[in-house]
Design a protein around this motif. Sequence first.
Motif, PDB file in Angstrom:
ATOM      1  N   LYS A   1       6.863   5.638 -12.179  1.00  0.00           N
ATOM      2  CA  LYS A   1       5.933   5.088 -11.191  1.00  0.00           C
ATOM      3  C   LYS A   1       5.451   6.137 -10.187  1.00  0.00           C
ATOM      4  O   LYS A   1       4.575   5.862  -9.370  1.00  0.00           O
ATOM      5  N   LEU A   2       6.017   7.336 -10.237  1.00  0.00           N
ATOM      6  CA  LEU A   2       5.580   8.406  -9.331  1.00  0.00           C
ATOM      7  C   LEU A   2       4.112   8.752  -9.534  1.00  0.00           C
ATOM      8  O   LEU A   2       3.412   9.067  -8.580  1.00  0.00           O
ATOM      9  N   ILE A   3       3.643   8.689 -10.771  1.00  0.00           N
ATOM     10  CA  ILE A   3       2.252   9.074 -11.063  1.00  0.00           C
ATOM     11  C   ILE A   3       1.258   8.113 -10.408  1.00  0.00           C
ATOM     12  O   ILE A   3       0.387   8.568  -9.649  1.00  0.00           O
ATOM     13  N   PRO A   4       1.359   6.792 -10.635  1.00  0.00           N
ATOM     14  CA  PRO A   4       0.408   5.917  -9.942  1.00  0.00           C
ATOM     15  C   PRO A   4       0.567   5.964  -8.424  1.00  0.00           C
ATOM     16  O   PRO A   4      -0.419   5.873  -7.691  1.00  0.00           O
ATOM     17  N   CYS A   5       1.803   6.128  -7.948  1.00  0.00           N
ATOM     18  CA  CYS A   5       2.017   6.237  -6.501  1.00  0.00           C
ATOM     19  C   CYS A   5       1.309   7.479  -5.964  1.00  0.00           C
ATOM     20  O   CYS A   5       0.655   7.430  -4.909  1.00  0.00           O
ATOM     21  N   ALA A   6       1.418   8.585  -6.679  1.00  0.00           N
ATOM     22  CA  ALA A   6       0.762   9.826  -6.250  1.00  0.00           C
ATOM     23  C   ALA A   6      -0.761   9.658  -6.198  1.00  0.00           C
ATOM     24  O   ALA A   6      -1.413  10.148  -5.270  1.00  0.00           O
ATOM     25  N   PHE A   7      -1.328   8.970  -7.183  1.00  0.00           N
ATOM     26  CA  PHE A   7      -2.773   8.731  -7.158  1.00  0.00           C
ATOM     27  C   PHE A   7      -3.168   7.869  -5.963  1.00  0.00           C
ATOM     28  O   PHE A   7      -4.165   8.144  -5.291  1.00  0.00           O
ATOM     29  N   GLN A   8      -2.387   6.832  -5.682  1.00  0.00           N
ATOM     30  CA  GLN A   8      -2.694   5.967  -4.542  1.00  0.00           C
ATOM     31  C   GLN A   8      -2.585   6.724  -3.221  1.00  0.00           C
ATOM     32  O   GLN A   8      -3.479   6.649  -2.374  1.00  0.00           O
TER      33      GLN A   8
ATOM     34  N   ARG B   1      -2.959  -6.664  15.013  1.00  0.00           N
ATOM     35  CA  ARG B   1      -4.373  -6.364  15.227  1.00  0.00           C
ATOM     36  C   ARG B   1      -4.556  -4.848  15.349  1.00  0.00           C
ATOM     37  O   ARG B   1      -3.692  -4.148  15.839  1.00  0.00           O
ATOM     38  N   ASP B   2      -5.656  -4.386  14.884  1.00  0.00           N
ATOM     39  CA  ASP B   2      -6.027  -2.967  14.958  1.00  0.00           C
ATOM     40  C   ASP B   2      -5.130  -2.041  14.138  1.00  0.00           C
ATOM     41  O   ASP B   2      -5.183  -0.842  14.316  1.00  0.00           O
ATOM     42  N   GLN B   3      -4.286  -2.577  13.256  1.00  0.00           N
ATOM     43  CA  GLN B   3      -3.484  -1.710  12.404  1.00  0.00           C
ATOM     44  C   GLN B   3      -4.135  -1.607  11.034  1.00  0.00           C
ATOM     45  O   GLN B   3      -4.577  -2.604  10.472  1.00  0.00           O
ATOM     46  N   LYS B   4      -4.163  -0.393  10.530  1.00  0.00           N
ATOM     47  CA  LYS B   4      -4.666  -0.162   9.180  1.00  0.00           C
ATOM     48  C   LYS B   4      -3.458   0.108   8.293  1.00  0.00           C
ATOM     49  O   LYS B   4      -2.718   1.064   8.523  1.00  0.00           O
ATOM     50  N   ILE B   5      -3.252  -0.765   7.305  1.00  0.00           N
ATOM     51  CA  ILE B   5      -2.091  -0.643   6.430  1.00  0.00           C
ATOM     52  C   ILE B   5      -2.535  -0.691   4.974  1.00  0.00           C
ATOM     53  O   ILE B   5      -3.254  -1.596   4.567  1.00  0.00           O
ATOM     54  N   TYR B   6      -2.088   0.300   4.217  1.00  0.00           N
ATOM     55  CA  TYR B   6      -2.342   0.356   2.782  1.00  0.00           C
ATOM     56  C   TYR B   6      -1.071  -0.023   2.043  1.00  0.00           C
ATOM     57  O   TYR B   6       0.034   0.275   2.491  1.00  0.00           O
ATOM     58  N   SER B   7      -1.244  -0.624   0.896  1.00  0.00           N
ATOM     59  CA  SER B   7      -0.127  -0.930   0.021  1.00  0.00           C
ATOM     60  C   SER B   7      -0.112   0.089  -1.116  1.00  0.00           C
ATOM     61  O   SER B   7      -1.155   0.368  -1.714  1.00  0.00           O
ATOM     62  N   VAL B   8       1.051   0.650  -1.384  1.00  0.00           N
ATOM     63  CA  VAL B   8       1.212   1.583  -2.503  1.00  0.00           C
ATOM     64  C   VAL B   8       2.314   1.057  -3.409  1.00  0.00           C
ATOM     65  O   VAL B   8       3.143   0.250  -3.001  1.00  0.00           O
TER      66      VAL B   8
END
Length: 151
Positions: free
Chosen positions: A63-70, A46-53
């Motif tokens: 894959k560095l390029i899309p990762c860098a954009f994310q 709860r209360d954690q903000k998590i993004y997936s990259v």
Amino acid sequence: MTAKRKVFAISSPGGHWIQLTRLCAGLEAEHEIVYALPDKLFKPKRDQKIYSVIDVSADDKWKLIPCAFQVGYILLKERPQVILSTGAAPGVVAILLGKLLRIRTIWIDSIANVQKISRSGELVKNRADVFLTQWEHLSDQQHVLFKGSVL
């Protein structure tokens, strides 16, 4: 009451993630932590903000390029004051972008790297504002610091 500093915490899945979440557990009372990792299966508390990259490694550099954009998008959206990473490649991307955006950066090299600094650590050791090793014999007292046990 002062506003909590926002920390962007990013790592690869597995051991890097375990180390990062252990470090951040001690920071959550004083800081707002925004997490990112390449694993859509992780269930936030709860209360954690998590993004997936996107997952990236030395073996799939394209894959560095899309990762860098994310990661860039997350940094611009969240506006953290600090980036914290335990590695590997997603952390390198975040540290390098953080330097471009003038965000303070902290790299803590994995406790598993007993013999030498990690490959990803070598890429950021002269760029991170603070670079910590968890092994005293790997410290060079300039770029790579040992301040005692971190975990």
